[in-house]
Structures are given as structure tokens and as C-alpha cells.
Design an enzyme around this catalytic site. Sequence first.
Site, PDB file in Angstrom:
ATOM      1  N   TYR A  43     -13.399 -21.258   8.166  1.00  0.00           N
ATOM      2  CA  TYR A  43     -13.058 -19.831   8.116  1.00  0.00           C
ATOM      3  C   TYR A  43     -14.053 -19.074   7.239  1.00  0.00           C
ATOM      4  CZ  TYR A  43     -10.512 -15.526   7.178  1.00  0.00           C
ATOM      5  OH  TYR A  43     -10.160 -14.200   7.049  1.00  0.00           O
ATOM      6  N   LYS A  86     -16.593 -15.944   8.343  1.00  0.00           N
ATOM      7  CA  LYS A  86     -16.626 -14.615   7.737  1.00  0.00           C
ATOM      8  C   LYS A  86     -17.967 -14.339   7.057  1.00  0.00           C
ATOM      9  CE  LYS A  86     -12.684 -12.911   8.978  1.00  0.00           C
ATOM     10  NZ  LYS A  86     -12.639 -11.733   9.867  1.00  0.00           N
TER      11      LYS A  86
END
Length: 347
Positions: free
Chosen positions: A246, A250
Site C-alpha cells: 500500500y 501511494k
Amino acid sequence: MPFVQARATTSLFRGAAVTRLSSRGYCAFSYSLRRFLPRTSSSSSSSSSSSSPLRHRNLCSAFGPATGISERNMASSSAAAKRLEGKTILITGASSGIGRSTAREFARTNPNGNLRLIIAARRADSLEELAAEIRKETNGGVKVLPVKLDVSKADEIRGFVNGLPEEWRDIHVLVNNAGLVKGVAKAPEIDEQDMNIVFTTNVTGLINMTQAILPIFLKRPNGGQGDIINIGSIAGREPYPGGSVYCASKAAVRSFTESLRKELIATRIRVIEIDPGQVETEFSIVRFYGDKAKADAVYAGYDPLTPDDIAEIVVFTATRRENVVVAESLLYPNHQASALIMHRRTN
């Protein structure tokens, strides 16, 4: 890099906050400030009571009368609404959380200005429910078009614009909000399927969506005009254990956003990134594969940001003068100082 502690400041972007400060006819704001002024000496204590109204009035003069604050605020709110008039706004991941709140915030900012909202997500039933809410709240003043879309599927994005009714294709603002996380596994136990869905949604989905909408922006005068607002995360700035995939996704969003801003420097297209810290949405429920007890434990002892907090910032950035680019914002709740530094209440 502007830093925003959202609990302290986001409400200032909204008209209601200042209106509440100024709605009491006798400058309640300055009255509260009075408590922090030096106390009068004992020799003047006999007159302190009678002088309070005067001191109160002086504070009102210093900080501006309540009606002045209200008038300035109304002018600011009016300007924000005017800048949205006639625009078409596309929000991905609009069925819940930040996306849902963002759609409602845009509608509330300009409920009667020929505003069009395209709300896109995988859950069609939730989109229809949101569309009905907005139409009811604005008395039909805001037009809403729900569109079922999975941004992780490139084919759906490629046909997205041409699949819209012609009057909805002139998009002015793109809010790339769709995103998710799966699991807390560490290498080498990360599930390949989880890894793929995170990257195809958070990274390639965002890039594909941007590429689908950019030609619309670039056709406008002065090299092009429009807003691309990417919802990033503190995770893109500060990686943490158990979030490697994750965090990497990002970080990719952050790099893409910065590169895009530089590539479009000769245009009037604004490229904006908003990076929230801890926000309570369905994010953790998805991360823990629907286990609500585990998701709730993430926020126990904290006062996280809400989707509405982030929505206010999104709309704020989209309603500045065209020459003003709020390039990036980092938002924390008051208990958070970084991705890894948070204070949890023990009682």
C-alpha cells in the site's frame, strides 16, 4: 509543503464555522478571547466589572464586528460557489467514505449553480442512493449521474468518456479518490492477488483515469484548463511495517502527481495532491477482509479524521482562484504526528 492539522483548521474553510462564531450579536469570539487578557490590578478591581463591556467592545473593534466577519465569510462562500458554476465534476470511489463525502460537499457548496456531479464506483446501488440524497438535499439544483466503474479494469476506463451522455463529457474537475488496501502481510507472505488489486486500483487505475480525462482539459484555451485532485496518503510519504505494498502504491501516486504537475506547467491545469493521515472509513474493514472487530480496534483510543474533513479540503482546493494551486496538503488528526507516531487514550 503546507501542513494542515485538520481538526483545528478545516472547519475554517466552511462558511458555517465562521457564521457560528458571528451569529451571537455581541461578538462571542472576542468575548472568549477576553479570558486570555491580563487581569486588572487590585486597585482597579472595583471598576473591572463596569469596564468589561468596554473591553469587550474594544476587542470587537480590534478583531472586526460580528457582522463584518459574517459579511466577509459570505463573500468568500459566494466566491467559492461562483467558481463551481456550470462545472462538471467526476469523483471516483464515490460510493462510500471520502468519495461520498466529497460529492455531498461539492453539492452543498453550490446547490443552485448548474453543477453536474458524475459519481463513479463499483457499487451501483450505493451510487443511486447517494444520487437520490443529493437531489433531495438540493431540490434538484445539482444534477447527478451515477456510473458503475471499476478503475482497476483498464477496458472500463477506456470506454468511460464515450459512454457518458454527450452533455456530461465536458468534465472540469477530476477527483481520483478510488483506492484500497488489502492485508497487513509482510514480505515474503504478501498475497499476489492482493498486491495486484492494490496496484491496479491505486496506481494504474488512477493513471488510466487521468489519461482518459486529460484530453478534455487540454482542448481548452491557454494550453488547457481543469483540476486533477489525487487522494494520496501519509503512507506515500512515510512507509510503515505491514503496509509495504500500500505504501509503495501511494508513493507511486505521489511521484506521478509531481511529474504530471511539471509536465503540465505550460497549461492552466492544476494538479493537486491531498494526503490524509488516519481517517475512519471502510478502509480498515477492506484491509482486514471484512473483519469489523479488527477494523474498529485500529481506531480505539483515537479521534481519527472523518471523510467530511477530507472532503472540505478537496472542495477548498477546487474553489480557489484559477491562479492558486494548493499543490499538496498533509492532514493529521490532533493525536497523530507521523504515520508511526500516534497517541492512544488508555481510558
